[in-house]
Design an enzyme around this catalytic site. Structure first.
Site, PDB file in Angstrom:
ATOM      1  CB  SER A  43      -1.109   0.081   1.180  1.00  0.00           C
ATOM      2  OG  SER A  43      -0.311  -0.341   2.563  1.00  0.00           O
ATOM      3  NE  ARG A  44       1.654   3.117   4.913  1.00  0.00           N
ATOM      4  CZ  ARG A  44       2.466   3.185   5.736  1.00  0.00           C
ATOM      5  NH1 ARG A  44       3.678   4.035   5.574  1.00  0.00           N
ATOM      6  NH2 ARG A  44       2.504   2.315   6.550  1.00  0.00           N
ATOM      7  CG  ASN A  80       7.817  -4.227   0.851  1.00  0.00           C
ATOM      8  OD1 ASN A  80       8.838  -3.810   0.600  1.00  0.00           O
ATOM      9  ND2 ASN A  80       6.581  -3.879   1.224  1.00  0.00           N
ATOM     10  CB  SER A  93      17.302  -4.053   6.224  1.00  0.00           C
ATOM     11  OG  SER A  93      18.136  -2.855   6.678  1.00  0.00           O
ATOM     12  CE1 TYR A 102      13.328  -3.025   9.724  1.00  0.00           C
ATOM     13  CE2 TYR A 102      15.497  -2.481   9.292  1.00  0.00           C
ATOM     14  CZ  TYR A 102      14.306  -2.389   9.036  1.00  0.00           C
ATOM     15  OH  TYR A 102      14.243  -1.990   7.574  1.00  0.00           O
ATOM     16  CB  ALA A 138      17.118  -9.927  15.731  1.00  0.00           C
ATOM     17  CE  LYS A 177      13.671  -5.564   7.249  1.00  0.00           C
ATOM     18  NZ  LYS A 177      12.473  -6.045   6.536  1.00  0.00           N
ATOM     19  CB  ILE A 231      14.927   3.125   0.673  1.00  0.00           C
ATOM     20  CG1 ILE A 231      16.091   2.105   0.484  1.00  0.00           C
ATOM     21  CG2 ILE A 231      13.994   3.539  -0.688  1.00  0.00           C
ATOM     22  CD1 ILE A 231      16.828   2.260  -0.872  1.00  0.00           C
TER      23      ILE A 231
HETATM   24  P1  NDP Z   1       6.834   1.803   4.822  1.00  0.00           P
HETATM   25  O1  NDP Z   1       6.468   2.315   6.314  1.00  0.00           O
HETATM   26  O2  NDP Z   1       6.865   3.102   3.723  1.00  0.00           O
HETATM   27  O3  NDP Z   1       5.537   0.822   4.257  1.00  0.00           O
HETATM   28  C1  NDP Z   1       5.523  -0.385   4.874  1.00  0.00           C
HETATM   29  C2  NDP Z   1       4.474  -1.232   4.183  1.00  0.00           C
HETATM   30  O4  NDP Z   1       4.079  -2.482   5.176  1.00  0.00           O
HETATM   31  C3  NDP Z   1       3.282  -0.604   4.140  1.00  0.00           C
HETATM   32  O5  NDP Z   1       2.397  -1.087   3.036  1.00  0.00           O
HETATM   33  C4  NDP Z   1       2.188  -1.121   5.407  1.00  0.00           C
HETATM   34  O6  NDP Z   1       0.780  -1.422   5.268  1.00  0.00           O
HETATM   35  C5  NDP Z   1       2.898  -2.686   5.402  1.00  0.00           C
HETATM   36  N1  NDP Z   1       2.625  -3.219   6.687  1.00  0.00           N
HETATM   37  C6  NDP Z   1       3.313  -2.958   7.778  1.00  0.00           C
HETATM   38  N2  NDP Z   1       3.032  -3.906   8.949  1.00  0.00           N
HETATM   39  C7  NDP Z   1       2.318  -4.728   8.368  1.00  0.00           C
HETATM   40  C8  NDP Z   1       1.483  -5.656   8.654  1.00  0.00           C
HETATM   41  N3  NDP Z   1       1.518  -6.119   9.918  1.00  0.00           N
HETATM   42  N4  NDP Z   1       0.477  -6.466   7.693  1.00  0.00           N
HETATM   43  C9  NDP Z   1       0.698  -6.099   6.604  1.00  0.00           C
HETATM   44  N5  NDP Z   1       1.182  -5.195   5.912  1.00  0.00           N
HETATM   45  C10 NDP Z   1       2.038  -4.303   6.891  1.00  0.00           C
HETATM   46  O7  NDP Z   1       8.060   1.072   4.762  1.00  0.00           O
HETATM   47  P2  NDP Z   1       8.996   0.908   3.480  1.00  0.00           P
HETATM   48  O8  NDP Z   1       8.605   0.880   2.113  1.00  0.00           O
HETATM   49  O9  NDP Z   1      10.243   2.044   3.691  1.00  0.00           O
HETATM   50  O10 NDP Z   1       9.534  -0.652   4.005  1.00  0.00           O
HETATM   51  C11 NDP Z   1       9.149  -1.636   2.984  1.00  0.00           C
HETATM   52  C12 NDP Z   1      10.225  -2.689   3.402  1.00  0.00           C
HETATM   53  O11 NDP Z   1      11.542  -2.428   2.917  1.00  0.00           O
HETATM   54  C13 NDP Z   1      10.409  -3.183   5.005  1.00  0.00           C
HETATM   55  O12 NDP Z   1      10.555  -4.523   5.010  1.00  0.00           O
HETATM   56  C14 NDP Z   1      11.537  -2.474   5.347  1.00  0.00           C
HETATM   57  O13 NDP Z   1      12.003  -3.052   6.394  1.00  0.00           O
HETATM   58  C15 NDP Z   1      12.354  -2.727   4.159  1.00  0.00           C
HETATM   59  N6  NDP Z   1      13.413  -1.714   4.369  1.00  0.00           N
HETATM   60  C16 NDP Z   1      13.370  -0.303   4.048  1.00  0.00           C
HETATM   61  C17 NDP Z   1      14.372   0.733   4.168  1.00  0.00           C
HETATM   62  C18 NDP Z   1      14.290   2.115   4.135  1.00  0.00           C
HETATM   63  O14 NDP Z   1      15.004   2.732   4.190  1.00  0.00           O
HETATM   64  N7  NDP Z   1      13.086   2.528   3.775  1.00  0.00           N
HETATM   65  C19 NDP Z   1      15.803   0.092   4.114  1.00  0.00           C
HETATM   66  C20 NDP Z   1      15.717  -1.404   4.349  1.00  0.00           C
HETATM   67  C21 NDP Z   1      14.864  -1.839   4.327  1.00  0.00           C
HETATM   68  P3  NDP Z   1      -0.112  -0.237   5.783  1.00  0.00           P
HETATM   69  O15 NDP Z   1      -0.025   0.893   4.832  1.00  0.00           O
HETATM   70  O16 NDP Z   1      -1.390  -0.518   5.968  1.00  0.00           O
HETATM   71  O17 NDP Z   1       0.542   0.330   7.258  1.00  0.00           O
END
Ligand code: NDP
Length: 247
Positions: A14-15, A90, A142, A155, A157, A159, A188
């Site tokens: 979604s995001r 993701n 990550s 976090y 642990a 990853k 990112i």
């Molecule tokens: P965001 O916070 O922008 O988006 C997170 C997404 O995960 C949203 O769509 C959210 O849904 C969903 N989500 C969170 N919890 C749950 C859950 N319990 N069940 C289902 N969906 C869930 O995060 P990012 O896009 O930045 O991160 C995406 C991935 O990339 C993650 O795994 C993060 O650890 C990894 N990552 C990100 C980095 C960064 O710098 N941004 C660096 C390294 C890794 P909703 O919109 O409904 O909350």
């Protein structure tokens, strides 16, 4: 790059990075289902954007921690579209704190959302992918799962756990032509990193050899490659997309 005819599922679509991956898949001809936790409007908007590419899209409200729900989501995708070819795990959260101050809830929430979810969806995808005689699973890790990070023991642990899980999964399922790899992003620009203090961000940029934050598109480029048949001989690999941060 071509994903025509592939049926894909992106958790947390979604995001942020997940949204960009989902729309990138659709632009290459794939049908894309996404899951989300609470952002229903954002998820609907992603599905609308997916549909503009003349492919099918669908959103599922599904807490990634919920084992049974993962089975239901994947069963629904397979029933409606006939197969599941690509799974991107993701969904992820941060609950940062120093170990001295970290409480049990912060530990459990991050391990369950980031790591248990990968087990939930990968396990549920295994049988449909075996029936289809192949598939690709891409787990979003990550760099801190490789190098560790003060204030992110939970976090990091989770990853690092994803890396161990992915390599084990890749060994178990390689004979079935099911591949599993980890993409390990650095810093990112998304809402997740938008919460960080400006000083912390500046120091992260300084520690990144390429000298800047990455865009979600730079992560999705690698995810798309691993989803496509161009990566057909790659499994059990961990690929950093981090501007050289963990080098
Ligand atoms: P965001 O916070 O922008 O988006 C997170 C997404 O995960 C949203 O769509 C959210 O849904 C969903 N989500 C969170 N919890 C749950 C859950 N319990 N069940 C289902 N969906 C869930 O995060 P990012 O896009 O930045 O991160 C995406 C991935 O990339 C993650 O795994 C993060 O650890 C990894 N990552 C990100 C980095 C960064 O710098 N941004 C660096 C390294 C890794 P909703 O919109 O409904 O909350």
């Amino acid at each position: 790059m071509d994903l025509k005819g592939k049926n894909c599922l992106v958790t947390g679509g979604s995001r942020g990075i997940g949204r960009v991956i989902a729309e990138h898949f659709a632009s290459l001809g794939a049908n894309v289902a996404i899951t989300y936790s609470s952002s229903a409007d954002a998820a609907r908007a992603v599905v609308e954007a997916i549909s503009e590419h003349d492919v099918k899209g669908k959103e599922y409200q599904a807490d990634a921690v919920d084992f049974t729900k993962a089975e239901e989501v994947i069963a629904s995708v397979v029933e409606e579209w006939g197969s599941l070819d690509v799974l991107v795990n993701n969904a992820g959260i941060t609950r940062d704190n120093l170990i001295l101050r970290m409480n049990e809830q912060q530990w459990d929430d991050v391990i369950n959302t980031n790591l248990k979810s990968v087990f939930n969806y990968s396990k549920a995808a295994t049988k449909p992918m075996m029936r289809a005689k192949g598939g690709s699973i891409i787990n979003v890790g990550s760099v801190v799962g490789i190098s560790g990070n003060a204030g992110q023991s939970n976090y990091s642990a989770s990853k690092a756990g994803i890396i161990g899980f992915t390599k084990s999964f890749a060994k178990e399922l390689a004979s079935r032509n099911i591949r599993a790899n980890v993409v390990a992003p650095g810093y990112i620009l998304t809402e997740m990193t938008g919460q960080l203090d400006e000083k912390v961000l500046e120091s992260i940029e300084k520690e990144t050899p390429l000298g800047r934050a990455g865009d979600p598109e730079e992560v999705s480029n690698m995810v798309v490659f691993l989803a496509s048949d161009l990566s057909s001989y790659i499994t059990g690999e961990v690929i950093r997309v981090d501007g050289g941060m963990a080098m």
